[in-house]
Write a protein that holds these residues in place. Sequence first.
Motif, PDB file in Angstrom:
ATOM      1  N   PRO A 100     -50.965  26.844  30.440  1.00  0.00           N
ATOM      2  CA  PRO A 100     -49.713  26.106  30.300  1.00  0.00           C
ATOM      3  C   PRO A 100     -48.535  26.820  30.952  1.00  0.00           C
ATOM      4  CG  PRO A 100     -50.375  27.094  28.211  1.00  0.00           C
ATOM      5  CD  PRO A 100     -51.511  27.293  29.150  1.00  0.00           C
ATOM      6  N   THR A 122     -40.078  21.869  28.284  1.00  0.00           N
ATOM      7  CA  THR A 122     -41.111  20.928  28.706  1.00  0.00           C
ATOM      8  C   THR A 122     -42.320  21.695  29.217  1.00  0.00           C
ATOM      9  OG1 THR A 122     -39.384  19.352  29.345  1.00  0.00           O
ATOM     10  CG2 THR A 122     -41.619  18.938  30.182  1.00  0.00           C
ATOM     11  N   PHE A 123     -43.469  21.488  28.582  1.00  0.00           N
ATOM     12  CA  PHE A 123     -44.708  22.163  28.973  1.00  0.00           C
ATOM     13  C   PHE A 123     -45.522  21.281  29.920  1.00  0.00           C
ATOM     14  CE2 PHE A 123     -43.578  24.390  25.097  1.00  0.00           C
ATOM     15  CZ  PHE A 123     -43.867  25.710  25.420  1.00  0.00           C
ATOM     16  N   SER A 124     -46.352  21.916  30.722  1.00  0.00           N
ATOM     17  CA  SER A 124     -47.170  21.205  31.708  1.00  0.00           C
ATOM     18  C   SER A 124     -48.310  20.425  31.067  1.00  0.00           C
ATOM     19  CB  SER A 124     -47.750  22.203  32.721  1.00  0.00           C
ATOM     20  OG  SER A 124     -48.480  23.227  32.040  1.00  0.00           O
ATOM     21  N   GLU A 125     -48.633  20.732  29.818  1.00  0.00           N
ATOM     22  CA  GLU A 125     -49.703  20.055  29.077  1.00  0.00           C
ATOM     23  C   GLU A 125     -49.462  20.292  27.595  1.00  0.00           C
ATOM     24  OE1 GLU A 125     -53.579  21.967  29.735  1.00  0.00           O
ATOM     25  OE2 GLU A 125     -52.517  23.622  30.676  1.00  0.00           O
ATOM     26  N   PRO A 126     -50.153  19.570  26.708  1.00  0.00           N
ATOM     27  CA  PRO A 126     -49.960  19.801  25.276  1.00  0.00           C
ATOM     28  C   PRO A 126     -50.282  21.245  24.897  1.00  0.00           C
ATOM     29  CG  PRO A 126     -51.136  17.742  25.648  1.00  0.00           C
ATOM     30  CD  PRO A 126     -51.072  18.420  26.974  1.00  0.00           C
ATOM     31  N   THR A 147     -41.299  19.075  18.213  1.00  0.00           N
ATOM     32  CA  THR A 147     -42.040  18.535  19.347  1.00  0.00           C
ATOM     33  C   THR A 147     -42.190  17.023  19.289  1.00  0.00           C
ATOM     34  OG1 THR A 147     -44.118  18.719  20.591  1.00  0.00           O
ATOM     35  CG2 THR A 147     -44.264  18.814  18.205  1.00  0.00           C
ATOM     36  N   GLU A 150     -46.904  14.140  21.776  1.00  0.00           N
ATOM     37  CA  GLU A 150     -47.877  14.693  22.728  1.00  0.00           C
ATOM     38  C   GLU A 150     -47.864  16.228  22.777  1.00  0.00           C
ATOM     39  OE1 GLU A 150     -45.557  12.394  23.607  1.00  0.00           O
ATOM     40  OE2 GLU A 150     -46.902  10.667  23.400  1.00  0.00           O
ATOM     41  N   ARG A 151     -46.908  16.865  22.083  1.00  0.00           N
ATOM     42  CA  ARG A 151     -46.762  18.325  22.070  1.00  0.00           C
ATOM     43  C   ARG A 151     -46.507  18.889  23.471  1.00  0.00           C
ATOM     44  NH1 ARG A 151     -51.643  17.895  20.177  1.00  0.00           N
ATOM     45  NH2 ARG A 151     -52.446  19.690  21.340  1.00  0.00           N
ATOM     46  N   THR A 152     -45.786  18.121  24.279  1.00  0.00           N
ATOM     47  CA  THR A 152     -45.423  18.586  25.614  1.00  0.00           C
ATOM     48  C   THR A 152     -43.926  18.882  25.739  1.00  0.00           C
ATOM     49  OG1 THR A 152     -45.239  16.285  26.345  1.00  0.00           O
ATOM     50  CG2 THR A 152     -47.320  17.409  26.794  1.00  0.00           C
ATOM     51  N   ASN A 180     -53.301  25.931  25.383  1.00  0.00           N
ATOM     52  CA  ASN A 180     -53.560  24.506  25.604  1.00  0.00           C
ATOM     53  C   ASN A 180     -54.756  24.073  24.769  1.00  0.00           C
ATOM     54  OD1 ASN A 180     -55.786  25.478  26.994  1.00  0.00           O
ATOM     55  ND2 ASN A 180     -55.065  24.854  29.011  1.00  0.00           N
TER      56      ASN A 180
END
Length: 223
Positions: A100, A122-126, A147, A150-152, A180
């Motif tokens: 991530p 903002t994360f690239s994935e959950p 969050t 989607e936990r992103t 992730n």
Amino acid sequence: TITLADSVLTAGESTTVTITFSEPITGLDPSDIVCPGGTLSPPTANTERTVWTATFTPTANVNAGTNTIRVNLAHVRDDAGNAGTDIASSTSYSVDTTRPTATVALADSTLTAGESTTVTITFSEPVNGFDASDIVCTSGTLSPPTTNTERTVWIATFTPTDNVNAGANTIRINLAGVTNAAGNAGTGSASSANYSVDTRPEDTTGPTATLTLADTQLTVGET
């Protein structure tokens, strides 16, 4: 037949691949083997030349759920000189070596007394495991991040410290503290752009002055 000791591969992992032939063979080399999602070391044989083993190492930053290792049997021969035919394939294996990453943005980058601002991470994935202990912010405090489903995307409120004047500040995220869905931890840190804080009290008092004379007893010829 082709088997992998581990069929669910994540960042930092590798696994043993075992290729078992029906009889002793010669001529097997890496050019006969296709392995998507990673690389295979040169295979080595047991004494009977029936079992060949190699190490499969996934490629970094790959997310592929369905893969098979395939061996071209036409390039191997038994001791009588007979070549194999067709392709032998392993069962499916998955590779997820993505880690991530994150971006950090402040709604307001010039903060004064009485103000606060929203911070969006903002994360690239959950991700899992993200909390306030993973965040370093200067010249202020950050509320516990919350969050989306989607936990992103994670949101927090930054409140500047009172009576501070600091022109250079960043909010930094320790990515090693988040993982992730595959369990891969981030690496390094993610930082916001620079923000300034000036929460000194406003000066509402006008200028004053004092006047002094070096000599208060002046006579003829003096200044």
